[in-house]
Scaffold this motif. Structure first.
Motif, PDB file in Angstrom:
ATOM      1  N   SER A 193       0.920  -1.352   0.047  1.00  0.00           N
ATOM      2  CA  SER A 193      -0.052  -0.016  -0.068  1.00  0.00           C
ATOM      3  C   SER A 193       0.747   1.264  -0.153  1.00  0.00           C
ATOM      4  O   SER A 193       0.641   2.335  -0.774  1.00  0.00           O
ATOM      5  CB  SER A 193      -1.084  -0.200   1.307  1.00  0.00           C
ATOM      6  OG  SER A 193      -1.905  -1.118   0.975  1.00  0.00           O
ATOM      7  N   SER A 194       1.767   1.196   0.707  1.00  0.00           N
ATOM      8  CA  SER A 194       2.780   2.549   0.730  1.00  0.00           C
ATOM      9  C   SER A 194       3.258   2.680  -0.360  1.00  0.00           C
ATOM     10  O   SER A 194       3.522   3.888  -0.695  1.00  0.00           O
ATOM     11  CB  SER A 194       3.667   2.368   2.090  1.00  0.00           C
ATOM     12  OG  SER A 194       3.089   2.180   3.276  1.00  0.00           O
ATOM     13  N   GLU A 195       3.950   1.783  -0.980  1.00  0.00           N
ATOM     14  CA  GLU A 195       4.353   2.001  -2.491  1.00  0.00           C
ATOM     15  C   GLU A 195       3.425   2.382  -3.529  1.00  0.00           C
ATOM     16  O   GLU A 195       3.872   3.214  -4.269  1.00  0.00           O
ATOM     17  CB  GLU A 195       5.224   0.626  -3.039  1.00  0.00           C
ATOM     18  CG  GLU A 195       6.196   0.456  -2.166  1.00  0.00           C
ATOM     19  CD  GLU A 195       5.992  -0.681  -1.093  1.00  0.00           C
ATOM     20  OE1 GLU A 195       4.791  -1.142  -0.954  1.00  0.00           O
ATOM     21  OE2 GLU A 195       6.971  -0.903  -0.107  1.00  0.00           O
ATOM     22  N   LYS A 206       6.909  10.244  -2.758  1.00  0.00           N
ATOM     23  CA  LYS A 206       7.570   9.775  -1.513  1.00  0.00           C
ATOM     24  C   LYS A 206       7.341  10.692  -0.485  1.00  0.00           C
ATOM     25  O   LYS A 206       7.001  10.241   0.769  1.00  0.00           O
ATOM     26  CB  LYS A 206       8.816   9.164  -1.983  1.00  0.00           C
ATOM     27  CG  LYS A 206       9.452   8.409  -0.956  1.00  0.00           C
ATOM     28  CD  LYS A 206       8.817   7.088  -0.915  1.00  0.00           C
ATOM     29  CE  LYS A 206       9.648   6.126   0.093  1.00  0.00           C
ATOM     30  NZ  LYS A 206       8.735   4.776   0.272  1.00  0.00           N
ATOM     31  N   GLU A 208       3.688  10.656   0.826  1.00  0.00           N
ATOM     32  CA  GLU A 208       3.585   9.374   1.559  1.00  0.00           C
ATOM     33  C   GLU A 208       3.960   9.179   2.603  1.00  0.00           C
ATOM     34  O   GLU A 208       3.551   8.629   3.606  1.00  0.00           O
ATOM     35  CB  GLU A 208       3.943   8.190   0.609  1.00  0.00           C
ATOM     36  CG  GLU A 208       3.666   6.649   0.938  1.00  0.00           C
ATOM     37  CD  GLU A 208       4.457   6.282   2.041  1.00  0.00           C
ATOM     38  OE1 GLU A 208       3.847   5.366   3.024  1.00  0.00           O
ATOM     39  OE2 GLU A 208       5.857   6.506   2.206  1.00  0.00           O
ATOM     40  N   SER A 209       5.408   9.756   2.978  1.00  0.00           N
ATOM     41  CA  SER A 209       5.849   9.668   4.348  1.00  0.00           C
ATOM     42  C   SER A 209       5.060  10.186   5.661  1.00  0.00           C
ATOM     43  O   SER A 209       5.232  10.092   6.605  1.00  0.00           O
ATOM     44  CB  SER A 209       7.333  10.105   4.448  1.00  0.00           C
ATOM     45  OG  SER A 209       7.425  11.487   3.913  1.00  0.00           O
ATOM     46  N   ASP A 252       0.634   4.557   7.734  1.00  0.00           N
ATOM     47  CA  ASP A 252       0.696   3.197   6.870  1.00  0.00           C
ATOM     48  C   ASP A 252      -0.773   2.687   7.059  1.00  0.00           C
ATOM     49  O   ASP A 252      -1.361   2.415   5.874  1.00  0.00           O
ATOM     50  CB  ASP A 252       1.556   2.150   7.424  1.00  0.00           C
ATOM     51  CG  ASP A 252       3.104   2.239   7.094  1.00  0.00           C
ATOM     52  OD1 ASP A 252       3.335   3.284   6.306  1.00  0.00           O
ATOM     53  OD2 ASP A 252       4.099   1.839   7.773  1.00  0.00           O
ATOM     54  N   ASP A 306      -2.745   4.727   4.379  1.00  0.00           N
ATOM     55  CA  ASP A 306      -2.483   4.149   3.085  1.00  0.00           C
ATOM     56  C   ASP A 306      -3.158   2.757   2.825  1.00  0.00           C
ATOM     57  O   ASP A 306      -3.618   2.738   1.666  1.00  0.00           O
ATOM     58  CB  ASP A 306      -0.834   3.840   2.914  1.00  0.00           C
ATOM     59  CG  ASP A 306      -0.085   5.094   3.165  1.00  0.00           C
ATOM     60  OD1 ASP A 306      -0.584   6.175   3.079  1.00  0.00           O
ATOM     61  OD2 ASP A 306       1.089   4.890   3.284  1.00  0.00           O
ATOM     62  N   GLN A 307      -3.122   1.808   3.861  1.00  0.00           N
ATOM     63  CA  GLN A 307      -3.746   0.649   3.628  1.00  0.00           C
ATOM     64  C   GLN A 307      -5.236   0.752   3.415  1.00  0.00           C
ATOM     65  O   GLN A 307      -5.635   0.241   2.314  1.00  0.00           O
ATOM     66  CB  GLN A 307      -3.518  -0.105   4.826  1.00  0.00           C
ATOM     67  CG  GLN A 307      -4.212  -1.797   4.778  1.00  0.00           C
ATOM     68  CD  GLN A 307      -3.167  -2.664   3.855  1.00  0.00           C
ATOM     69  OE1 GLN A 307      -1.997  -2.369   3.701  1.00  0.00           O
ATOM     70  NE2 GLN A 307      -3.914  -3.550   3.323  1.00  0.00           N
TER      71      GLN A 307
END
Length: 82
Positions: free
Chosen positions: A9-11, A19, A22-23, A27, A30-31
């Motif tokens: 998911s994070s990718e 990136k 996203e950081s 998580d 993201d999922q």
């Protein structure tokens, strides 16, 4: 019953928003975001094939080898009939 575990998911989020952004997101978010997108597309495609059913995203399940592990705080996060 079909069980789908999304492991990157994070990718996926990083490839869509970058990136750095996203950081900044947890998580878990993201999922959930990727799961919602996959469920929506899955329902869309199944409906197009004339398939009726139900899809749920569940928090608290984990795939380990040939077993499904249920955690104490298992709950349905989203459920949709189509």
């Amino acid at each position: 019953m079909i069980l789908l575990n999304i492991s990157n998911s994070s990718e996926v989020i990083a490839s869509k928003v970058g990136k750095f952004l996203e950081s900044l997101t947890p998580d878990g978010l993201d999922q959930a975001t990727v799961e919602d997108i996959v469920v929506s597309k899955l329902i869309e495609n199944l409906k197009a094939e004339g398939i009726k059913g139900e899809v749920a995203t569940v928090k608290g399940l984990e795939l380990q080898a040939d077993d499904i592990v249920m955690h104490d705080a298992m709950r349905v996060r989203r459920r949709e009939r189509f």
